[in-house]
Scaffold this active site. Structure first.
Site, PDB file in Angstrom:
ATOM      1  CG  ASN A  11      -1.748   1.227   1.368  1.00 24.42           C
ATOM      2  OD1 ASN A  11      -1.826   2.028   0.435  1.00 24.42           O
ATOM      3  ND2 ASN A  11      -2.399   1.390   2.515  1.00 24.42           N
ATOM      4  CE  LYS A  13      -0.161   3.515   4.762  1.00 19.67           C
ATOM      5  NZ  LYS A  13      -0.451   3.734   6.156  1.00 19.67           N
ATOM      6  CG  HIS A  99      -6.247   1.905   5.039  1.00 21.19           C
ATOM      7  ND1 HIS A  99      -5.867   2.856   5.953  1.00 21.19           N
ATOM      8  CD2 HIS A  99      -5.182   1.078   4.893  1.00 21.19           C
ATOM      9  CE1 HIS A  99      -4.623   2.618   6.342  1.00 21.19           C
ATOM     10  NE2 HIS A  99      -4.182   1.542   5.711  1.00 21.19           N
ATOM     11  CD  GLU A 101      -3.399   5.643   6.592  1.00 14.05           C
ATOM     12  OE1 GLU A 101      -3.262   5.608   5.353  1.00 14.05           O
ATOM     13  OE2 GLU A 101      -2.520   5.238   7.385  1.00 14.05           O
ATOM     14  CD  GLU A 169      -3.891  -2.477   7.302  1.00 12.57           C
ATOM     15  OE1 GLU A 169      -2.734  -2.695   6.945  1.00 12.57           O
ATOM     16  OE2 GLU A 169      -4.506  -1.448   7.003  1.00 12.57           O
ATOM     17  N   GLY A 175       1.860   2.387  11.105  1.00 14.38           N
ATOM     18  CA  GLY A 175       2.859   3.456  11.082  1.00 14.38           C
ATOM     19  C   GLY A 175       3.486   3.767  12.434  1.00 14.38           C
ATOM     20  CB  SER A 210       4.420  -1.490  12.478  1.00 16.42           C
ATOM     21  OG  SER A 210       4.034  -0.141  12.688  1.00 16.42           O
TER      22      SER A 210
END
Ligand code: PEP
Length: 248
Positions: A11, A13, A99, A101, A169, A175, A210
């Protein structure tokens, strides 16, 4: 026990311009030519601006193309959106949906994600549905209950198991450089399969958050883990390929 194919998904992003994105895709295509990922899948999900140039670089390679989101409709007055059919046109076989985000940054509800899953599968894409708890939920002991509810709400009433991947996730792991303990991942993946019912043993359930070449060894060896969704570490060809190689 069901034999499930392994998969590693990058991904990217909102990273990469034409020059750097094409270079990264070229490096990955060279690695795929040298190492031939047979028996497992490697997928790259670049930003929209890079889908076409990356598709050209990856054509004929063992690496497949995916996108990071799609709309629920085929076409229409939806400024700034992209449909699943448009992604298919450009060569995508996969799309990431739900996701954190998107959920947290764009207010996407699980019901909306479920509509996107239906649209994606209808267009012929494999939907990679992301679910995961935040840190307070994990610390309060409610992670399994939260994730299984979120998953059920993020799936349409009818869906194809053959074109569904669930990505666990944890929001707090993305992150952050921290991951859940391996037994927590194993427990959550088992709970996700249980929530999927009769088909839970055949659906690919992957872990994301991560993942690095270092953390991937133990996590990808877990019996319930069918692969991984990789964010930051996917922006480096050597690092990403080291993770993909764990599928061997
Ligand atoms: C992600 O956001 O899908 C992800 C896995 O990110 P990272 O690997 O950077 O934690």
């Amino acid at each position: 026990m069901a034999h499930r194919r392994k998969i590693v998904i990058a991904n990217w992003k909102m990273h990469g311009r034409i020059t750097s994105g094409v270079q990264l895709a070229t490096d990955l295509a060279q690695k795929a030519a040298a190492h031939k990922p047979e028996g497992y899948d490697v997928v790259v999900c670049p930003p929209y601006s890079l889908l076409w140039p990356v598709a050209e670089v990856l054509a004929g390679s063992h690496i497949k193309l995916g996108a990071q989101d799609c709309h629920t409709a085929n076409h229409g007055a939806y400024t700034g959106d992209i449909s699943a059919g448009m992604l298919v046109d450009i060569g995508c076989q996969y799309v990431i949906l739900g996701h954190s985000e998107r959920r947290n940054g764009h207010g996407e509800t699980s019901q909306f994600v479920a509509e996107k899953v239906a649209a994606a599968q209808q267009a012929g894409l494999t939907a990679i549905v992301c679910v995961g708890e935040d840190r307070p939920t994990r610390e309060s002991g409610g992670a399994v209950e939260f994730v299984t509810k979120q998953l059920k709400e993020s799936l349409p009433s009818r869906y194809q198991t053959s074109s569904l991947i669930v990505a666990y996730e944890p929001v707090w792991a993305i992150g952050s450089g921290t991951t859940p303990a391996e037994n927590e991942i194993q427990e959550m993946h088992g709970a996700i399969r249980k929530a999927l019912g009769a088909t839970g043993e055949v659906v690919q359930v992957i872990y994301g958050g991560s993942i690095t070449p270092h953390t991937s060894a133990g996590i990808m060896a877990l019996s319930q883990v069918d692969g991984t969704l990789v964010g930051g570490a996917s922006l480096n060809a050597d690092g990403f390929w080291a993770i993909a190689d764990r599928c061997r």
